[in-house]
Design a protein around this motif. Sequence first.
Motif, PDB file in Angstrom:
ATOM      1  N   GLU A 273      55.745  44.670  62.514  1.00 47.03           N
ATOM      2  CA  GLU A 273      54.530  44.901  63.291  1.00 47.03           C
ATOM      3  C   GLU A 273      54.258  43.724  64.230  1.00 47.03           C
ATOM      4  OE1 GLU A 273      51.076  45.942  61.140  1.00 47.03           O
ATOM      5  OE2 GLU A 273      51.994  47.653  60.121  1.00 47.03           O
ATOM      6  N   ILE A 274      53.754  44.053  65.421  1.00 45.05           N
ATOM      7  CA  ILE A 274      53.490  43.037  66.435  1.00 45.05           C
ATOM      8  C   ILE A 274      52.504  41.993  65.923  1.00 45.05           C
ATOM      9  CG2 ILE A 274      52.495  42.653  68.735  1.00 45.05           C
ATOM     10  CD1 ILE A 274      53.577  45.409  69.524  1.00 45.05           C
ATOM     11  N   LYS A 275      51.486  42.444  65.189  1.00 48.45           N
ATOM     12  CA  LYS A 275      50.462  41.519  64.689  1.00 48.45           C
ATOM     13  C   LYS A 275      51.072  40.452  63.782  1.00 48.45           C
ATOM     14  CE  LYS A 275      46.026  40.474  64.002  1.00 48.45           C
ATOM     15  NZ  LYS A 275      45.153  39.981  65.098  1.00 48.45           N
ATOM     16  N   VAL A 276      52.010  40.854  62.939  1.00 45.09           N
ATOM     17  CA  VAL A 276      52.668  39.909  62.031  1.00 45.09           C
ATOM     18  C   VAL A 276      53.473  38.885  62.823  1.00 45.09           C
ATOM     19  CG1 VAL A 276      54.383  39.687  60.182  1.00 45.09           C
ATOM     20  CG2 VAL A 276      52.768  41.605  60.163  1.00 45.09           C
ATOM     21  N   ILE A 277      54.188  39.354  63.843  1.00 43.41           N
ATOM     22  CA  ILE A 277      54.986  38.454  64.683  1.00 43.41           C
ATOM     23  C   ILE A 277      54.081  37.460  65.406  1.00 43.41           C
ATOM     24  CG2 ILE A 277      56.638  38.312  66.597  1.00 43.41           C
ATOM     25  CD1 ILE A 277      57.325  41.300  65.943  1.00 43.41           C
TER      26      ILE A 277
END
Length: 204
Positions: free
Chosen positions: A122-126
Amino acid sequence: MSSTQTRNAITLNGSTQLVTQYLNFGINSILYQRGIYPPENFKQEEHFGLTVFVSTDEKIISFLQSVLGQIKEWLLKKKIKKISMVISNVVTKEALERWDFKLQYEGCTVENVNADDVGKKEIKVIQNEIRDVLRQICSTVSFLPLLDCPCAFDLLIYAMPDCEVPDQWDETAPCFIANSQELQLRSFSTSFHKMDTVVSYKAD
C-alpha cells in the motif's frame, strides 16, 4: 474490495515517482542539514507527513530536475544500481562525505516491464517508510563530523553500460573517502524498488 485494493496499491510508475521524490527531498535535506548552502536559501515544505527544507536556488532546482528526470527514466528500465551524493572541500577537492542510495529491484523482470504493473504494497505504508528515512537523515547532523570548510556537492549515477548518457554528462571514477566510517540508515521498499541509504564520512 478489489477496486479499493487497486487504488491503494503502488504501480511501477508510481514506485519510480516515489523513489525520485525521496531522492529529491533526501538530497535537499542533506544540503540543508550539512550546511552546504546558507539556510536562507531554503524554504519549508510538507512532504510524507514531515517538514522538509528544499532549496530555492534556481541552479540547484534545475540541476536536480535534470538529473532526477533521467534517473526516473532509467529506474523504469532497471538501469541504475546506485546513486551517490558526494560532498567535497571546494579548495582541496577532497571528498569528505558520501551518501549512497543503493537500489535493488523487486517484482517484474526487465523483459516484462509495464509502468502500470501493480505491486503488493500500500502507498501509505511506503510513504511512512520514506518518512522514517528522511527523519533519520535530518537527525544525522547530531553525530556526523562538522563540515568546517566551504563545500560543494555532486551526484554520481552507477548505471548499466548500455545506457545512453546525456551529452552534457561526464564519466567519472568512483569516489572513495580515506579513513572513512559508515552509517547505515533505514531502508524502504515499494515492492518494485528497495532502497538502502548509507553515509560514509571522513573519520577524525
